[in-house]
Enzyme design. Structure first.
Site, PDB file in Angstrom:
ATOM      1  N   ASN A  63       0.834  -1.198   0.000  1.00 55.42           N
ATOM      2  CA  ASN A  63       0.000   0.000   0.000  1.00 55.42           C
ATOM      3  C   ASN A  63       0.878   1.260   0.000  1.00 55.42           C
ATOM      4  O   ASN A  63       1.560   1.566   0.977  1.00 55.42           O
ATOM      5  CB  ASN A  63      -0.897  -0.065   1.245  1.00 55.42           C
ATOM      6  CG  ASN A  63      -1.830   1.118   1.356  1.00 55.42           C
ATOM      7  OD1 ASN A  63      -1.459   2.249   1.068  1.00 55.42           O
ATOM      8  ND2 ASN A  63      -3.048   0.852   1.792  1.00 55.42           N
ATOM      9  N   ALA A  64       0.827   2.026  -1.107  1.00 56.62           N
ATOM     10  CA  ALA A  64       1.693   3.195  -1.263  1.00 56.62           C
ATOM     11  C   ALA A  64       1.394   4.265  -0.211  1.00 56.62           C
ATOM     12  O   ALA A  64       2.301   4.953   0.269  1.00 56.62           O
ATOM     13  CB  ALA A  64       1.526   3.768  -2.660  1.00 56.62           C
TER      14      ALA A  64
ATOM     15  N   LYS B 150       0.367   3.804   2.898  1.00 54.34           N
ATOM     16  CA  LYS B 150       0.971   3.418   4.173  1.00 54.34           C
ATOM     17  C   LYS B 150       2.473   3.716   4.145  1.00 54.34           C
ATOM     18  O   LYS B 150       3.024   4.230   5.108  1.00 54.34           O
ATOM     19  CB  LYS B 150       0.776   1.915   4.427  1.00 54.34           C
ATOM     20  CG  LYS B 150      -0.604   1.542   4.941  1.00 54.34           C
ATOM     21  CD  LYS B 150      -0.622   0.075   5.374  1.00 54.34           C
ATOM     22  CE  LYS B 150      -2.026  -0.413   5.652  1.00 54.34           C
ATOM     23  NZ  LYS B 150      -2.068  -1.846   5.958  1.00 54.34           N
TER      24      LYS B 150
ATOM     25  N   GLU C 261      -1.955 -16.490   4.695  1.00 47.82           N
ATOM     26  CA  GLU C 261      -3.342 -16.142   4.967  1.00 47.82           C
ATOM     27  C   GLU C 261      -3.448 -15.463   6.339  1.00 47.82           C
ATOM     28  O   GLU C 261      -2.917 -15.966   7.330  1.00 47.82           O
ATOM     29  CB  GLU C 261      -4.183 -17.435   4.979  1.00 47.82           C
ATOM     30  CG  GLU C 261      -5.651 -17.154   4.748  1.00 47.82           C
ATOM     31  CD  GLU C 261      -6.497 -18.403   4.984  1.00 47.82           C
ATOM     32  OE1 GLU C 261      -7.669 -18.244   5.323  1.00 47.82           O
ATOM     33  OE2 GLU C 261      -5.953 -19.519   4.842  1.00 47.82           O
TER      34      GLU C 261
ATOM     35  N   ASP D 160      -1.612  -4.517  11.016  1.00 48.65           N
ATOM     36  CA  ASP D 160      -2.959  -4.979  10.702  1.00 48.65           C
ATOM     37  C   ASP D 160      -3.902  -4.003  11.381  1.00 48.65           C
ATOM     38  O   ASP D 160      -3.659  -3.572  12.509  1.00 48.65           O
ATOM     39  CB  ASP D 160      -3.199  -6.402  11.197  1.00 48.65           C
ATOM     40  CG  ASP D 160      -4.467  -6.987  10.563  1.00 48.65           C
ATOM     41  OD1 ASP D 160      -4.613  -6.886   9.332  1.00 48.65           O
ATOM     42  OD2 ASP D 160      -5.326  -7.515  11.288  1.00 48.65           O
TER      43      ASP D 160
ATOM     44  N   PHE E  68      -9.558   6.796   2.875  1.00 46.55           N
ATOM     45  CA  PHE E  68      -9.937   5.583   2.144  1.00 46.55           C
ATOM     46  C   PHE E  68     -10.890   4.762   3.018  1.00 46.55           C
ATOM     47  O   PHE E  68     -11.170   5.125   4.161  1.00 46.55           O
ATOM     48  CB  PHE E  68      -8.682   4.761   1.785  1.00 46.55           C
ATOM     49  CG  PHE E  68      -7.983   4.165   2.985  1.00 46.55           C
ATOM     50  CD1 PHE E  68      -7.175   4.935   3.791  1.00 46.55           C
ATOM     51  CD2 PHE E  68      -8.166   2.822   3.328  1.00 46.55           C
ATOM     52  CE1 PHE E  68      -6.541   4.399   4.916  1.00 46.55           C
ATOM     53  CE2 PHE E  68      -7.528   2.272   4.449  1.00 46.55           C
ATOM     54  CZ  PHE E  68      -6.720   3.068   5.227  1.00 46.55           C
TER      55      PHE E  68
ATOM     56  N   TYR F 294     -13.277   3.061   5.316  1.00 46.24           N
ATOM     57  CA  TYR F 294     -14.413   3.470   6.151  1.00 46.24           C
ATOM     58  C   TYR F 294     -14.332   4.929   6.610  1.00 46.24           C
ATOM     59  O   TYR F 294     -15.172   5.378   7.402  1.00 46.24           O
ATOM     60  CB  TYR F 294     -14.512   2.543   7.373  1.00 46.24           C
ATOM     61  CG  TYR F 294     -14.704   1.083   7.020  1.00 46.24           C
ATOM     62  CD1 TYR F 294     -15.946   0.631   6.567  1.00 46.24           C
ATOM     63  CD2 TYR F 294     -13.655   0.165   7.102  1.00 46.24           C
ATOM     64  CE1 TYR F 294     -16.124  -0.706   6.218  1.00 46.24           C
ATOM     65  CE2 TYR F 294     -13.831  -1.173   6.756  1.00 46.24           C
ATOM     66  CZ  TYR F 294     -15.058  -1.599   6.325  1.00 46.24           C
ATOM     67  OH  TYR F 294     -15.248  -2.914   5.976  1.00 46.24           O
TER      68      TYR F 294
ATOM     69  N   HIS G  42      -4.901   5.987  14.348  1.00 46.26           N
ATOM     70  CA  HIS G  42      -4.438   4.750  14.947  1.00 46.26           C
ATOM     71  C   HIS G  42      -3.059   4.363  14.394  1.00 46.26           C
ATOM     72  O   HIS G  42      -2.152   4.028  15.137  1.00 46.26           O
ATOM     73  CB  HIS G  42      -5.466   3.644  14.681  1.00 46.26           C
ATOM     74  CG  HIS G  42      -5.976   3.582  13.264  1.00 46.26           C
ATOM     75  ND1 HIS G  42      -6.296   4.711  12.552  1.00 46.26           N
ATOM     76  CD2 HIS G  42      -6.187   2.547  12.406  1.00 46.26           C
ATOM     77  CE1 HIS G  42      -6.692   4.359  11.339  1.00 46.26           C
ATOM     78  NE2 HIS G  42      -6.632   3.044  11.233  1.00 46.26           N
ATOM     79  N   ARG G  43      -2.889   4.448  13.073  1.00 46.13           N
ATOM     80  CA  ARG G  43      -1.627   4.032  12.455  1.00 46.13           C
ATOM     81  C   ARG G  43      -0.496   4.996  12.820  1.00 46.13           C
ATOM     82  O   ARG G  43       0.606   4.583  13.139  1.00 46.13           O
ATOM     83  CB  ARG G  43      -1.788   3.938  10.930  1.00 46.13           C
ATOM     84  CG  ARG G  43      -0.698   3.142  10.248  1.00 46.13           C
ATOM     85  CD  ARG G  43      -1.018   2.797   8.804  1.00 46.13           C
ATOM     86  NE  ARG G  43      -2.158   1.922   8.707  1.00 46.13           N
ATOM     87  CZ  ARG G  43      -3.383   2.306   8.371  1.00 46.13           C
ATOM     88  NH1 ARG G  43      -3.621   3.553   8.047  1.00 46.13           N
ATOM     89  NH2 ARG G  43      -4.370   1.456   8.341  1.00 46.13           N
TER      90      ARG G  43
HETATM   91  P1  IMP Z   1      -5.147  -4.080   6.460  1.00 45.76           P
HETATM   92  O1  IMP Z   1      -4.514  -3.279   5.365  1.00 45.76           O
HETATM   93  O2  IMP Z   1      -5.063  -5.531   6.295  1.00 45.76           O
HETATM   94  O3  IMP Z   1      -4.662  -3.606   7.797  1.00 45.76           O
HETATM   95  O4  IMP Z   1      -6.717  -3.805   6.353  1.00 45.76           O
HETATM   96  C1  IMP Z   1      -7.259  -2.763   6.996  1.00 45.76           C
HETATM   97  C2  IMP Z   1      -8.693  -2.531   6.561  1.00 45.76           C
HETATM   98  O5  IMP Z   1      -9.323  -1.849   7.657  1.00 45.76           O
HETATM   99  C3  IMP Z   1      -8.768  -1.600   5.374  1.00 45.76           C
HETATM  100  O6  IMP Z   1      -8.916  -2.297   4.183  1.00 45.76           O
HETATM  101  C4  IMP Z   1      -9.993  -0.765   5.718  1.00 45.76           C
HETATM  102  O7  IMP Z   1     -11.134  -1.457   5.367  1.00 45.76           O
HETATM  103  C5  IMP Z   1      -9.958  -0.686   7.227  1.00 45.76           C
HETATM  104  N1  IMP Z   1      -9.176   0.469   7.722  1.00 45.76           N
HETATM  105  C6  IMP Z   1      -8.053   0.420   8.467  1.00 45.76           C
HETATM  106  N2  IMP Z   1      -7.582   1.654   8.734  1.00 45.76           N
HETATM  107  C7  IMP Z   1      -8.430   2.496   8.121  1.00 45.76           C
HETATM  108  C8  IMP Z   1      -8.457   3.924   8.019  1.00 45.76           C
HETATM  109  O8  IMP Z   1      -7.591   4.661   8.505  1.00 45.76           O
HETATM  110  N3  IMP Z   1      -9.478   4.434   7.310  1.00 45.76           N
HETATM  111  C9  IMP Z   1     -10.432   3.675   6.733  1.00 45.76           C
HETATM  112  N4  IMP Z   1     -10.458   2.351   6.772  1.00 45.76           N
HETATM  113  C10 IMP Z   1      -9.451   1.750   7.479  1.00 45.76           C
END
Ligand code: IMP
Length: 205
Positions: free
Chosen positions: A9-10, A12, A40, A76, A159, A161, A187-188
């Site tokens: 993910n660019a 991130k 998985e 995650d 992006f 939600y 959060h991130r």
């Molecule tokens: P990951 O990339 O496997 O951690 O998936 C995280 C998923 O949680 C994303 O595909 C979104 O659906 C949701 N998500 C996590 N962080 C965010 C955010 O900051 N904004 C919106 N959706 C988020």
């Protein structure tokens, strides 16, 4: 020092580079190293899934003799909605199908919470980061951004939600925040800064 972040993910990677800029560490994505992640993510909590991703890449680099001066990191994250018992949680990306448009997923969540009063609309974005150093030692950090589910979708930033995640103290959804505004409270962003502190305290960064 090299940090390999197990994501393609660019967005991130941009955020991570920004936050780790003052450490002098070079940040690489999987794409930069022509690596792929296939494991998985079947854990029932964010920490397990972050570890599954980090461990897969750690093992690949280690078997190639490429872990010198390197830390592997993976995250995650997901949206936990109180009224839905914490769902979609670890299933956030897969909720209603991986490729389903978020306008559809967000509309479905708004429908599930239709008529639910504000005090029962609490929700959190949660992020867990797992890091593994060159000796195979694991470090973990987790944090969250608290808020609530909005009554309607708003904003075109961010992006996933973001358009339905309302931050009462700002009077905006996270879909209405600039990248800089969101990174400061997300959060991130929080958990990345915690991980930076942990690795600094260990003398790794
Ligand atoms: P990951 O990339 O496997 O951690 O998936 C995280 C998923 O949680 C994303 O595909 C979104 O659906 C949701 N998500 C996590 N962080 C965010 C955010 O900051 N904004 C919106 N959706 C988020």
């Amino acid at each position: 020092m090299r940090i390999v972040f197990a994501t393609g993910n660019a967005g991130k990677i941009r955020e991570i580079k920004d936050i780790l800029d003052d450490t002098g560490a070079e940040v690489f994505s999987l794409k930069d190293l022509s690596l792929t992640a296939e494991a998985e993510e079947n854990g029932t909590d964010f920490g397990t899934n972050a570890f599954i991703k980090a461990d897969e890449i750690y093992k690949k680099l280690n078997s190639l003799g490429q872990m010198n001066d390197t830390v592997v990191m993976a995250d995650d994250s997901g949206l936990c909605i109180d009224h839905l018992g914490g769902e979609p949680g670890v299933h956030s990306a897969r909720f209603m199908g991986h490729d389903t448009d978020y306008s559809i997923k967000n509309a479905a969540i708004l429908a599930k919470l239709d008529g639910i009063p504000d005090e029962e609309r609490g929700a959190q974005f949660v992020c867990h980061i797992c890091a593994i150093d060159e000796n195979g030692v694991r470090y973990d950090a987790e944090d969250e951004m608290p808020g609530m589910i909005a009554h309607e979708s708003r904003g075109k930033e961010g992006f996933g939600y973001d358009p339905i995640f309302y931050l009462p103290e700002l009077g905006k959804t996270s879909g209405e925040l600039s990248e800089e505004e969101k990174n400061a409270i997300s959060h991130r962003g929080k958990v990345l800064r915690s991980m930076k502190r942990i690795l600094r305290d260990k003398g790794i960064l």
